[in-house]
Design a protein around this motif. Structure first.
Motif, mmCIF file in Angstrom:
data_model
loop_
_atom_site.group_PDB
_atom_site.id
_atom_site.type_symbol
_atom_site.label_atom_id
_atom_site.label_comp_id
_atom_site.label_asym_id
_atom_site.label_seq_id
_atom_site.Cartn_x
_atom_site.Cartn_y
_atom_site.Cartn_z
ATOM 1 N N GLU A 67 1.890 7.327 -6.385
ATOM 2 C CA GLU A 67 0.668 8.321 -6.612
ATOM 3 C C GLU A 67 1.296 9.649 -6.416
ATOM 4 O O GLU A 67 0.895 10.766 -6.964
ATOM 5 C CB GLU A 67 -0.308 7.817 -6.079
ATOM 6 C CG GLU A 67 -1.015 6.535 -6.508
ATOM 7 C CD GLU A 67 -2.328 6.484 -5.960
ATOM 8 O OE1 GLU A 67 -2.946 7.313 -5.146
ATOM 9 O OE2 GLU A 67 -2.811 4.980 -5.982
ATOM 10 N N ALA A 91 0.524 1.860 -10.547
ATOM 11 C CA ALA A 91 -0.023 3.077 -9.867
ATOM 12 C C ALA A 91 0.297 4.459 -10.667
ATOM 13 O O ALA A 91 -0.258 5.413 -10.882
ATOM 14 C CB ALA A 91 0.714 3.270 -8.480
ATOM 15 N N GLU A 150 3.364 3.723 6.956
ATOM 16 C CA GLU A 150 2.704 3.980 5.509
ATOM 17 C C GLU A 150 2.055 5.208 5.678
ATOM 18 O O GLU A 150 2.045 5.964 4.809
ATOM 19 C CB GLU A 150 1.898 2.870 5.196
ATOM 20 C CG GLU A 150 0.637 2.467 6.225
ATOM 21 C CD GLU A 150 1.008 1.522 7.365
ATOM 22 O OE1 GLU A 150 -0.019 1.181 7.783
ATOM 23 O OE2 GLU A 150 2.020 1.412 7.639
ATOM 24 N N CYS A 203 2.820 8.927 3.624
ATOM 25 C CA CYS A 203 1.817 9.978 2.877
ATOM 26 C C CYS A 203 1.883 11.250 3.265
ATOM 27 O O CYS A 203 1.935 12.137 2.603
ATOM 28 C CB CYS A 203 0.441 9.145 2.987
ATOM 29 S SG CYS A 203 0.179 7.713 2.047
ATOM 30 N N GLU A 217 2.433 1.974 -3.376
ATOM 31 C CA GLU A 217 1.266 2.221 -4.360
ATOM 32 C C GLU A 217 1.210 3.855 -4.152
ATOM 33 O O GLU A 217 1.113 4.569 -5.194
ATOM 34 C CB GLU A 217 -0.069 1.805 -4.247
ATOM 35 C CG GLU A 217 -1.114 2.142 -4.939
ATOM 36 C CD GLU A 217 -2.381 1.397 -4.888
ATOM 37 O OE1 GLU A 217 -2.657 0.333 -5.515
ATOM 38 O OE2 GLU A 217 -3.121 1.831 -3.607
ATOM 39 N N LYS A 218 1.170 4.033 -2.792
ATOM 40 C CA LYS A 218 0.791 5.873 -2.444
ATOM 41 C C LYS A 218 2.228 6.476 -2.685
ATOM 42 O O LYS A 218 1.626 7.741 -3.055
ATOM 43 C CB LYS A 218 0.040 5.732 -1.078
ATOM 44 C CG LYS A 218 -1.198 5.005 -0.853
ATOM 45 C CD LYS A 218 -2.209 5.086 -1.903
ATOM 46 C CE LYS A 218 -3.293 4.303 -1.765
ATOM 47 N NZ LYS A 218 -4.239 4.336 -2.989
ATOM 48 N N TRP A 221 0.762 -1.180 -0.038
ATOM 49 C CA TRP A 221 0.072 -0.208 -0.027
ATOM 50 C C TRP A 221 0.955 1.211 -0.107
ATOM 51 O O TRP A 221 0.636 2.182 -0.591
ATOM 52 C CB TRP A 221 -0.906 -0.020 1.057
ATOM 53 C CG TRP A 221 -1.886 1.064 1.328
ATOM 54 C CD1 TRP A 221 -3.277 0.980 0.791
ATOM 55 C CD2 TRP A 221 -1.635 2.442 1.882
ATOM 56 N NE1 TRP A 221 -4.032 2.255 1.156
ATOM 57 C CE2 TRP A 221 -3.241 2.723 1.503
ATOM 58 C CE3 TRP A 221 -0.903 3.102 2.648
ATOM 59 C CZ2 TRP A 221 -3.438 4.352 2.201
ATOM 60 C CZ3 TRP A 221 -1.151 4.226 2.877
ATOM 61 C CH2 TRP A 221 -2.304 5.130 3.027
ATOM 62 N N CYS A 238 -2.227 7.436 -12.152
ATOM 63 C CA CYS A 238 -2.192 8.604 -11.683
ATOM 64 C C CYS A 238 -1.830 9.490 -12.631
ATOM 65 O O CYS A 238 -1.869 10.772 -12.257
ATOM 66 C CB CYS A 238 -1.353 8.505 -10.255
ATOM 67 S SG CYS A 238 0.332 8.379 -10.630
#
Length: 266
Positions: A93, A124, A254, A258, A89-90, A86, A128
């Motif tokens: 992005e 991803a 995580e 972000c 992926e973020k 996760w 995006c």
């Protein structure tokens, strides 16, 4: 618009098995359909002619290329599989340039499927709208980090460092003012003492936040610890780097990824 990542854009590109399955069976594309293709430097409109795609028009990507110059790097301790996927992926992005998976003292989970992480980053990037896919480096020891201007996500415990920062600012309370305030506090009632202390604490917190922001934006990337946080040994290896506190609360790895990359937005 459907987007597909390719390693090197050419006039005619042979689709691999996964791309064929994605375009034909998942997205139900037909011969003649227009899609977008991109690599780490270019973005084109292309026409499908299974099992090939043909580049037909280069897109104007000047604005996207400008953002590449400000893409940060991030180092993060290994965490549980689902959470790491996760985070990858973020991070993709949010525009990360490179990801370093760190072997720190408190790492309890070591993810070994690098190819899957790379596929997650590719998907991803396709979704995006960015150009290029972040490079993922695995099993990086803190002693082997590339020589960059890193910032460490960690609570700053040293009051000495904060004191030095305050003294370096023209608008800080100087020693004489502090002594004067101490004298005044000692002569006032309990309620007034509490009021003055609250004001001093709020002023200090403002300056800490300013210091953190300055340190963060001067960095090339940020280092984030694993689920157990940094050990004393880890911090000793990272002592030459500035520290920044991302939040008052303790964040999961995580979540910190972000938060940091959002602050790093150009």
């Amino acid at each position: 618009m459907i987007r597909v990542y390719v390693e090197n854009i050419q006039d005619t590109i042979m689709l691999n098995a996964k791309q064929m399955h994605y375009l034909k069976n998942v997205m139900r594309c037909q011969d003649g359909q227009i899609i977008e293709i991109f690599d780490n430097q270019n973005e084109w409109r292309a026409k499908i002619s299974f099992p090939h795609i043909h580049a037909i028009e280069q897109k104007n990507i000047e604005q996207k290329l400008a953002t590449i110059q400000r893409r940060p790097k991030i180092g993060m301790g290994y965490i549980r599989k689902s959470r790491l996927e996760w985070a990858i992926e973020k991070a993709t992005e949010l525009g990360v340039d490179e990801i370093y998976l760190l072997m720190t003292d408190r790492v309890n989970h070591k993810y070994i499927d690098l190819r899957r992480l790379e596929r997650i980053a590719i998907e991803a990037a396709e979704q995006c709208g960015r150009i290029g896919v972040p490079k993922i480096h695995e099993n990086i020891k803190l002693s082997n980090l590339p020589e960059l201007n890193w910032v460490v996500a960690a609570k700053e415990e040293s009051s000495d460092k904060n004191a030095k920062y305050y003294e370096s600012q023209d608008n800080q309370i100087n020693n004489a003012q502090i002594k004067s305030q101490d004298t005044q506090i000692n002569s006032q009632s309990d309620s007034l003492i509490q009021s003055n202390l609250v004001e001093i604490i709020e002023n200090n917190r403002t300056h800490i936040e300013q210091s953190n922001s300055i340190d963060f934006w001067n960095g090339d990337g940020i280092l984030i610890g694993p689920e157990g946080g940094w050990s004393e040994n880890d911090l000793s290896l990272l002592q030459k780097y500035n520290k920044v506190q991302l939040h008052d609360n303790v964040l999961r790895t995580e979540t910190a990824v972000c938060a940091a990359l959002t602050l790093f937005r150009p």
